[in-house]
Design an enzyme around this catalytic site. Structure first.
Site, short mmCIF file in Angstrom:
data_model
loop_
_atom_site.label_atom_id
_atom_site.label_comp_id
_atom_site.label_asym_id
_atom_site.label_seq_id
_atom_site.Cartn_x
_atom_site.Cartn_y
_atom_site.Cartn_z
CB CYS A 1 10.74 -5.03 -2.62
SG CYS A 1 9.44 -6.03 -3.57
CB CYS B 1 13.95 -8.98 -0.85
SG CYS B 1 12.92 -9.82 -0.40
CG ASP C 1 4.46 -6.88 -18.74
OD1 ASP C 1 4.15 -6.10 -18.04
OD2 ASP C 1 3.30 -7.99 -18.08
CG ASP C 2 6.34 -4.57 -14.91
OD1 ASP C 2 6.27 -5.41 -14.22
OD2 ASP C 2 5.64 -3.56 -15.50
CB CYS D 1 9.46 -13.50 -5.17
SG CYS D 1 9.66 -11.99 -6.42
CB THR E 1 4.63 -0.81 -14.49
OG1 THR E 1 4.12 -2.18 -14.94
CG2 THR E 1 4.14 -0.03 -13.22
CB CYS F 1 5.89 -11.42 -1.79
SG CYS F 1 5.81 -9.95 -1.51
CB CYS G 1 -0.94 0.05 1.27
SG CYS G 1 -0.01 0.05 2.51
#
Length: 422
Positions: free
Chosen positions: A205, A396, A311-312, A399, A252, A348, A2
């Site tokens: 992250c 990090c 794509d990211d 994932c 993005t 995650c 968030c």
């Protein structure tokens, strides 16, 4: 995941409303506020001239979808506080077994420990017990508390001016914002206090760089847009297929596409456009993830052409599968999908809403199997080696690797978080 913000000083109420708008890319399921009125903590949109206020924009990784559950108001004995945080706390039931979600557990345990131990030791005690990530802002009767997660997994920044201090998840929401170091707590009020809460090695992250953060923000002192361009250039270095144009999944992946195209000497075309009012589909509740309603393909750009689609990241595969179908329907002869991050094969537990392996299209599958599922002619990811070389050792990669900063047992964490009501 968030966005959180806070302000202390003249015009704090107006300031947090503006911060919330600039953080809306981090969550748009709901927005919540808290403010100080005559020494009392209140929930609700603040008056513009209040001295202290918080804002939270919601992207749910625990608790129900589609509502604003933060800031969380708690009163313990004579202490009342409101807390908003960014991240996920896996063991939130161990913080407070009466809580229904992690934000509530954090607020209750923070109020209790601050009352019983004092502010400094109370905050330290709470963070000693957290498994997960939690950067927070809290409103107290005597000021604003800001804490950056000990590993720095979730970002937090601040700025000072003649009116006071402002705090936000990202620098884009601030003027001349600077990033708060991991494991640092600051209390702003009639005086400023700063202390450490057991800082750990930095592990920002990776998906903040790749997808989540605003391209105009700085993370680790680096402009996010520049990092994404570098990922795109590195992705293009190993290209063996021929293509006519480069397009991307908005928005993005745009900077990665620019870097990719420049390296190959190709043109970037806005062949895939997005309804600007649809928001970010990845962070919407499952029932609202409808790519066929959010995306449109411009036939003139890609008809009878070989297309590189950038794509990211590739997480569930839902959006890109729909976009590939739309590109082919519009006349693309080939769609070569290129991903500016390695395969995401692990959940995650630090603030993104994919907390089960079974959600992930790449879990248990090789690249060819994923390619077949999404319908691309070819599929290639950036290599982990190049990815690490660009992002560095202070990130990090859980994932991508299944190795977590807290040494989390994946089976346990999936069970803990599956018990959350969504």
């Amino acid at each position: 995941m968030c966005g959180i913000g806070a302000a202390w000083g003249k015009g704090a109420g107006a300031a947090v409303v503006k911060i919330g708008l600039w953080l809306s890319h981090r969550g748009h399921e709901g927005v919540g506020y808290a403010y100080l009125e005559n020494g009392a903590v209140k929930l609700g949109k603040p008056p513009e001239d209040t001295q202290a206020a918080l804002v939270h924009v919601r992207y749910s990784t625990s608790g129900p979808y589609g509502v604003s559950l933060q800031p969380v108001y708690v009163k313990y004995r004579d202490l009342e506080i409101a807390v908003a945080f960014n991240g996920t706390i896996v063991n939130f039931r161990q913080l407070d077994n009466t809580a229904s979600f992690d934000g509530e557990a954090l607020a209750k345990s923070l109020a209790r420990e601050m009352w019983e131990r004092g502010v400094v030791e109370g905050v330290q005690e709470v963070y000693k017990r957290i498994v997960g990530a939690a950067s927070l802002v809290a409103l107290t009767p005597w000021g604003i508390l800001a804490v950056r997660d000990p590993h720095g997994i979730r970002p937090l920044a601040l700025s000072h001016d003649i009116d006071g201090v402002k705090i936000a998840s990202e620098t884009v929401a601030l003027e001349n914002g600077i990033e708060l170091a991991p494991g640092i707590a600051i209390m702003y009020g009639d005086r400023i206090s700063t202390w450490k809460i057991d800082p750990k090695p930095m592990r920002l992250c990776a998906l903040e760089y790749v997808y989540f953060a605003h391209p105009a923000s700085k993370l680790g002192g680096r402009l996010v847009a520049d990092v994404r361009k570098a990922l795109g250039r590195a992705l293009a270095e190993d290209e063996t297929e021929e293509g006519d144009v480069v397009t991307y999944v908005p928005e993005t992946a745009r900077h990665a596409a620019l870097g990719f195209a420049k390296r190959l000497g190709l043109e970037v075309v806005d062949a895939v456009v997005k309804n600007r009012f649809s928001g970010r589909l990845f962070i919407r509740p499952p029932s609202e993830r409808k790519p066929e309603e959010a995306f449109y393909v411009v036939r003139d750009f890609i008809e009878k052409k070989r297309v590189f689609l950038i794509d990211d990241s590739l997480i569930r595969g839902t959006n890109i599968k729909a976009i590939i179908w739309m590109l082919k329907k519009a006349g693309a002869t080939k769609v070569h999908v290129r991903i500016a991050s390695p395969p995401i094969r692990w959940p995650c537990f630090y603030g993104m809403d994919f907390q089960k392996r079974t959600e992930l299209v790449a879990w248990g599958r090789d690249v060819e199997e994923v390619r077949e599922i999404i319908g691309a002619d070819t599929l290639r990811y950036i290599s982990m080696e190049k990815f690490r070389a660009i992002l560095g050792d202070v990130v990090c990669y859980s994932c991508f690797t299944g190795v977590y900063p807290h040494g989390i047992d994946i089976d346990w964490a999936e069970r803990e978080l599956s018990r959350n009501f969504k």
